[in-house]
Design a protein around this motif. Structure first.
Motif, PDB file in Angstrom:
ATOM      1  N   LYS A  91      42.574  75.035 -16.732  1.00  0.00           N
ATOM      2  CA  LYS A  91      41.437  75.762 -17.277  1.00  0.00           C
ATOM      3  C   LYS A  91      40.199  74.886 -17.239  1.00  0.00           C
ATOM      4  O   LYS A  91      40.294  73.677 -17.436  1.00  0.00           O
ATOM      5  CB  LYS A  91      41.700  76.135 -18.745  1.00  0.00           C
ATOM      6  CG  LYS A  91      42.381  77.450 -18.992  1.00  0.00           C
ATOM      7  CD  LYS A  91      42.372  77.730 -20.494  1.00  0.00           C
ATOM      8  CE  LYS A  91      42.866  79.122 -20.785  1.00  0.00           C
ATOM      9  NZ  LYS A  91      42.737  79.448 -22.231  1.00  0.00           N
ATOM     10  N   PRO A  92      39.029  75.477 -17.018  1.00  0.00           N
ATOM     11  CA  PRO A  92      37.811  74.667 -17.137  1.00  0.00           C
ATOM     12  C   PRO A  92      37.624  74.211 -18.573  1.00  0.00           C
ATOM     13  O   PRO A  92      38.042  74.892 -19.520  1.00  0.00           O
ATOM     14  CB  PRO A  92      36.703  75.633 -16.692  1.00  0.00           C
ATOM     15  CG  PRO A  92      37.264  77.004 -16.880  1.00  0.00           C
ATOM     16  CD  PRO A  92      38.740  76.876 -16.673  1.00  0.00           C
ATOM     17  N   VAL A  93      36.993  73.060 -18.741  1.00  0.00           N
ATOM     18  CA  VAL A  93      36.799  72.485 -20.071  1.00  0.00           C
ATOM     19  C   VAL A  93      35.460  71.753 -20.093  1.00  0.00           C
ATOM     20  O   VAL A  93      35.032  71.190 -19.084  1.00  0.00           O
ATOM     21  CB  VAL A  93      37.962  71.529 -20.444  1.00  0.00           C
ATOM     22  CG1 VAL A  93      38.126  70.415 -19.420  1.00  0.00           C
ATOM     23  CG2 VAL A  93      37.796  70.966 -21.836  1.00  0.00           C
ATOM     24  N   ALA A  94      34.802  71.789 -21.239  1.00  0.00           N
ATOM     25  CA  ALA A  94      33.535  71.081 -21.408  1.00  0.00           C
ATOM     26  C   ALA A  94      33.493  70.458 -22.792  1.00  0.00           C
ATOM     27  O   ALA A  94      34.118  70.956 -23.727  1.00  0.00           O
ATOM     28  CB  ALA A  94      32.353  72.027 -21.242  1.00  0.00           C
ATOM     29  N   THR A  95      32.768  69.359 -22.922  1.00  0.00           N
ATOM     30  CA  THR A  95      32.500  68.743 -24.221  1.00  0.00           C
ATOM     31  C   THR A  95      31.000  68.765 -24.428  1.00  0.00           C
ATOM     32  O   THR A  95      30.243  68.238 -23.605  1.00  0.00           O
ATOM     33  CB  THR A  95      33.022  67.292 -24.275  1.00  0.00           C
ATOM     34  OG1 THR A  95      34.416  67.285 -23.955  1.00  0.00           O
ATOM     35  CG2 THR A  95      32.831  66.711 -25.662  1.00  0.00           C
ATOM     36  N   SER A 135      30.683  66.985 -31.787  1.00  0.00           N
ATOM     37  CA  SER A 135      30.722  67.728 -30.530  1.00  0.00           C
ATOM     38  C   SER A 135      31.902  68.686 -30.545  1.00  0.00           C
ATOM     39  O   SER A 135      32.702  68.699 -31.489  1.00  0.00           O
ATOM     40  CB  SER A 135      30.842  66.760 -29.346  1.00  0.00           C
ATOM     41  OG  SER A 135      29.766  65.843 -29.336  1.00  0.00           O
ATOM     42  N   PHE A 136      32.024  69.474 -29.482  1.00  0.00           N
ATOM     43  CA  PHE A 136      33.105  70.445 -29.391  1.00  0.00           C
ATOM     44  C   PHE A 136      33.732  70.410 -28.011  1.00  0.00           C
ATOM     45  O   PHE A 136      33.022  70.304 -26.994  1.00  0.00           O
ATOM     46  CB  PHE A 136      32.590  71.859 -29.668  1.00  0.00           C
ATOM     47  CG  PHE A 136      31.955  72.017 -31.010  1.00  0.00           C
ATOM     48  CD1 PHE A 136      32.727  72.120 -32.153  1.00  0.00           C
ATOM     49  CD2 PHE A 136      30.576  72.038 -31.136  1.00  0.00           C
ATOM     50  CE1 PHE A 136      32.141  72.243 -33.400  1.00  0.00           C
ATOM     51  CE2 PHE A 136      29.980  72.164 -32.373  1.00  0.00           C
ATOM     52  CZ  PHE A 136      30.769  72.264 -33.512  1.00  0.00           C
ATOM     53  N   VAL A 137      35.058  70.484 -27.962  1.00  0.00           N
ATOM     54  CA  VAL A 137      35.784  70.717 -26.719  1.00  0.00           C
ATOM     55  C   VAL A 137      35.858  72.226 -26.553  1.00  0.00           C
ATOM     56  O   VAL A 137      36.365  72.939 -27.419  1.00  0.00           O
ATOM     57  CB  VAL A 137      37.184  70.090 -26.763  1.00  0.00           C
ATOM     58  CG1 VAL A 137      37.979  70.468 -25.509  1.00  0.00           C
ATOM     59  CG2 VAL A 137      37.094  68.573 -26.889  1.00  0.00           C
ATOM     60  N   VAL A 138      35.328  72.737 -25.432  1.00  0.00           N
ATOM     61  CA  VAL A 138      35.144  74.168 -25.222  1.00  0.00           C
ATOM     62  C   VAL A 138      35.932  74.629 -23.996  1.00  0.00           C
ATOM     63  O   VAL A 138      35.876  73.992 -22.945  1.00  0.00           O
ATOM     64  CB  VAL A 138      33.641  74.488 -25.027  1.00  0.00           C
ATOM     65  CG1 VAL A 138      33.440  75.979 -24.783  1.00  0.00           C
ATOM     66  CG2 VAL A 138      32.831  74.017 -26.226  1.00  0.00           C
ATOM     67  N   GLN A 139      36.667  75.746 -24.153  1.00  0.00           N
ATOM     68  CA  GLN A 139      37.408  76.342 -23.050  1.00  0.00           C
ATOM     69  C   GLN A 139      37.401  77.858 -23.166  1.00  0.00           C
ATOM     70  O   GLN A 139      37.161  78.403 -24.251  1.00  0.00           O
ATOM     71  CB  GLN A 139      38.867  75.847 -23.057  1.00  0.00           C
ATOM     72  CG  GLN A 139      39.061  74.419 -22.608  1.00  0.00           C
ATOM     73  CD  GLN A 139      40.522  74.090 -22.383  1.00  0.00           C
ATOM     74  OE1 GLN A 139      41.311  74.122 -23.316  1.00  0.00           O
ATOM     75  NE2 GLN A 139      40.884  73.764 -21.144  1.00  0.00           N
ATOM     76  N   PRO A 140      37.689  78.573 -22.069  1.00  0.00           N
ATOM     77  CA  PRO A 140      37.810  80.032 -22.157  1.00  0.00           C
ATOM     78  C   PRO A 140      39.020  80.434 -23.007  1.00  0.00           C
ATOM     79  O   PRO A 140      40.046  79.745 -23.011  1.00  0.00           O
ATOM     80  CB  PRO A 140      38.003  80.470 -20.707  1.00  0.00           C
ATOM     81  CG  PRO A 140      37.568  79.310 -19.866  1.00  0.00           C
ATOM     82  CD  PRO A 140      37.833  78.091 -20.687  1.00  0.00           C
ATOM     83  N   VAL A 141      38.893  81.562 -23.709  1.00  0.00           N
ATOM     84  CA  VAL A 141      40.036  82.108 -24.445  1.00  0.00           C
ATOM     85  C   VAL A 141      41.008  82.760 -23.467  1.00  0.00           C
ATOM     86  O   VAL A 141      42.211  82.532 -23.508  1.00  0.00           O
ATOM     87  CB  VAL A 141      39.568  83.122 -25.500  1.00  0.00           C
ATOM     88  CG1 VAL A 141      40.762  83.822 -26.139  1.00  0.00           C
ATOM     89  CG2 VAL A 141      38.724  82.431 -26.573  1.00  0.00           C
ATOM     90  N   GLY A 142      40.494  83.608 -22.578  1.00  0.00           N
ATOM     91  CA  GLY A 142      41.313  84.274 -21.575  1.00  0.00           C
ATOM     92  C   GLY A 142      40.958  83.796 -20.182  1.00  0.00           C
ATOM     93  O   GLY A 142      40.491  82.672 -19.993  1.00  0.00           O
TER      94      GLY A 142
END
Length: 217
Positions: free
Chosen positions: A21-25, A91-98
């Motif tokens: 999955k793509p991921v961003a901080t 900060s936040f680690v962010v990813q898609p739910v679906g």
């Protein structure tokens, strides 16, 4: 979410060469916020309060876009008045739910970086960010996704910049790292001479475990 406390699961979001999955901080925090009435920086206590409020609005903006998140501490060293200091931000680690394509994900990250608090208008916005660390399934290396003009004129000003590594591991003294907010505390090898018990995110004066994105030898 289990990952918010699990150092291994957080590492795993950046560790494999090909991620699922793509991921961003990212964050809405700013190292300096100017008081519009005076044009001068806010005092530290006001800066932190306003940054905390901005991050709360960012989490609402993240959820609205079908993304999940959990909090970490983003840290790096910066020079100020001729001395090296730590700069830490919630900060936040962010990813898609679906399911979400890489293009859709990067489109959301662009919008979140340019207008993290979801304000009305065309900007520029007080909490616009320089960039985020991102990794996507289609590229073997994580990269900095950042603005190309200062200040950014629109969300379109954000693009892929320097690649920062195809793997991740426990911190080994690198100046920039991600620190876990919850779970076990950092091992001695992850610590830094610049650490302070009063640093942001330390529980009972102790930091959480730390990792960096890098190329393994």
């Amino acid at each position: 979410m289990a990952a918010r406390r699990s150092f291994t699961r957080s590492l795993g979001k950046f560790l494999p060469q090909t991620v699922d999955k793509p991921v961003a901080t990212m964050t809405a925090w700013r190292g300096e916020l100017l008081d519009p009435s005076s044009g001068r920086p806010y005092p530290e206590d006001a800066r932190r309060r306003l940054n905390i409020e901005a991050n709360l609005k960012l989490t609402t903006n993240i959820r609205r876009r079908g993304l999940s998140f959990y909090p970490v501490i983003g840290a790096g060293q910066e020079e100020k008045d001729g001395e090296i200091h730590m700069n830490k931000e919630v900060s936040f680690v962010v990813q898609p739910v679906g399911k979400m394509t890489e293009g859709e994900f990067l489109g959301h990250i662009r919008e979140l970086l340019y207008n993290p608090t979801g304000e009305e208008g065309r900007g520029p916005f007080p909490n616009s960010q320089w960039g985020a660390a991102v990794k996507v399934p289609g590229l073997p290396q994580a990269f900095l996704f950042h603005q190309t003009s200062d200040p950014p004129r629109s969300a379109a000003d954000y693009t892929i910049g320097d690649f920062i590594g195809g793997s991740a591991g426990p911190r080994r003294g690198e100046p920039a790292y991600t620190q876990m907010k919850y779970g076990p505390r950092a091992t001695p090898s992850m610590l830094d001479p610049l650490d302070d018990p009063e640093d942001l995110g330390n529980i009972k004066g102790l930091p959480g475990r730390r990792f960096t994105v890098r190329d393994e030898p």
